[in-house]
Design an enzyme around this catalytic site. Sequence first.
Site, PDB file in Angstrom:
ATOM      1  N   CYS A 114      63.451  30.145  20.584  1.00 15.30           N
ATOM      2  CA  CYS A 114      64.032  30.003  19.073  1.00 15.30           C
ATOM      3  C   CYS A 114      65.198  30.103  19.113  1.00 15.30           C
ATOM      4  O   CYS A 114      65.990  29.521  18.155  1.00 15.30           O
ATOM      5  CB  CYS A 114      63.010  30.588  18.170  1.00 15.30           C
ATOM      6  SG  CYS A 114      61.248  30.214  18.209  1.00 15.30           S
ATOM      7  N   HIS A 254      66.806  29.889  11.226  1.00 13.28           N
ATOM      8  CA  HIS A 254      65.700  29.181  12.044  1.00 13.28           C
ATOM      9  C   HIS A 254      64.330  29.083  11.173  1.00 13.28           C
ATOM     10  O   HIS A 254      63.983  30.098  10.330  1.00 13.28           O
ATOM     11  CB  HIS A 254      65.514  30.196  13.117  1.00 13.28           C
ATOM     12  CG  HIS A 254      64.443  29.793  14.161  1.00 13.28           C
ATOM     13  ND1 HIS A 254      63.876  28.752  14.473  1.00 13.28           N
ATOM     14  CD2 HIS A 254      63.105  30.859  14.502  1.00 13.28           C
ATOM     15  CE1 HIS A 254      62.743  28.691  15.223  1.00 13.28           C
ATOM     16  NE2 HIS A 254      62.162  30.021  14.992  1.00 13.28           N
ATOM     17  N   ASN A 284      57.642  25.150  12.671  1.00 11.53           N
ATOM     18  CA  ASN A 284      58.526  25.624  13.596  1.00 11.53           C
ATOM     19  C   ASN A 284      58.895  24.896  14.990  1.00 11.53           C
ATOM     20  O   ASN A 284      57.980  24.777  15.963  1.00 11.53           O
ATOM     21  CB  ASN A 284      58.135  27.135  14.073  1.00 11.53           C
ATOM     22  CG  ASN A 284      59.079  27.997  14.948  1.00 11.53           C
ATOM     23  OD1 ASN A 284      60.255  27.324  15.570  1.00 11.53           O
ATOM     24  ND2 ASN A 284      58.821  29.195  15.194  1.00 11.53           N
TER      25      ASN A 284
END
Length: 334
Positions: A114, A254, A284
């Site tokens: 990520c 994020h 996500n």
Amino acid sequence: MKINAAITAVGGYLPEYVLTNEELSTLVDTNDEWITSRTGIKERRILKGEKGLSDMCVPAVEELLKKRGISASELDLVIVGTITGDYGFPSAANVICDKIGAKNAWGYDLSAACSGFIYSLATGAQFIETGRYKKVLVIGADKMSSIINYEDRATCIIFGDGAGAVLLEPSTEDVGIKDFLLKSDGSGRNYLYMPAGGSLKPASKSTVENNEHYVVQEGQTVFKFAVKEMADVSAEILERNNLKGEDIAWLVPHQANKRIIDATASRVNIGSDKVMMNIEKYGNTTAGTIPLLLWDYEKQLKKGDNLIISAFGGGFTWGSIWLKWAYDGSKVGK
Ligand code: UT7
């Protein structure tokens, strides 16, 4: 005069298929209320058919090139933050350069889960700041549906597919990447990872039978680290640059869990109206979340805006970037 690495264009792509919380509740024992209250996610996009990461990156890059009015042959370097390239090798960058016709560029993939986009952005900026290159393309993208087990309710509710890209170019104005603070702690590797398919445990009949080619996450452990570290690193980059929450136009976090985003924003005193958020629509997308936020919010961005970009992900990997936006987004046609 110092050369700064400025973002001069953004592009994005999301697959058409919308996987809703309602549909997920027909696959695993979950429900819209649980997913929404625990994560903030309502739906995510899924790339259907025999298509790979490059099939999302190519349209994102083509949009970017069109907006900037340049051709792919002008690109010097392509860096792709991803963990889900079309193949184990060659790299996604290799494939994408070929498909877009970036004949004068070389490129490589950067694996930081990520944090893939922020690691890639900081890396790409070095090639501009040294004066070596004039046009560096930084992509953040993942096809998470290729490594998610849709029988595991602990992971399948979170992730989605998507691709975003930014162009870095030199500027001698006071814009661009001002500072970055990137961190890594590989002792977190057993809490969020894909057990098989690497050199430690290559693909075999038993790895497939044991579902070892899917993401495994110990959600609570990752959550605790993420809440602390994403907030700490965001506060640290502000402090060391003598910035306060009120100096920041946008927090660009994020998109893993709305609760982690809220905790980070409150730690650095940034009001929710200044926090970019699209987790409810896309979930996500791993390395895709941050460039997709910049893409979604481009029209609202003004030249000189201070942005704090923060991420946390598997590894563990995390960090923050302080960036001064380089152009008025309202003047750009999509
Ligand atoms: O982007 C990379 C970094 N990743 C992250 O930042 C993710 C970090 N972790 C998280 O976001 C959260 O830990 C999750 C969203 C993954 C899970 O939320 P949680 O609040 O930590 O839930 P939990 O795992 O503690 O589970 C709470 C309860 C459990 O039931 P009991 O034991 O209390 O009866 C779970 O079995 O919720 C249950 N549960 C679910 N229920 C309905 C777990 N998953 C689900 C589900 N639907 N999908």
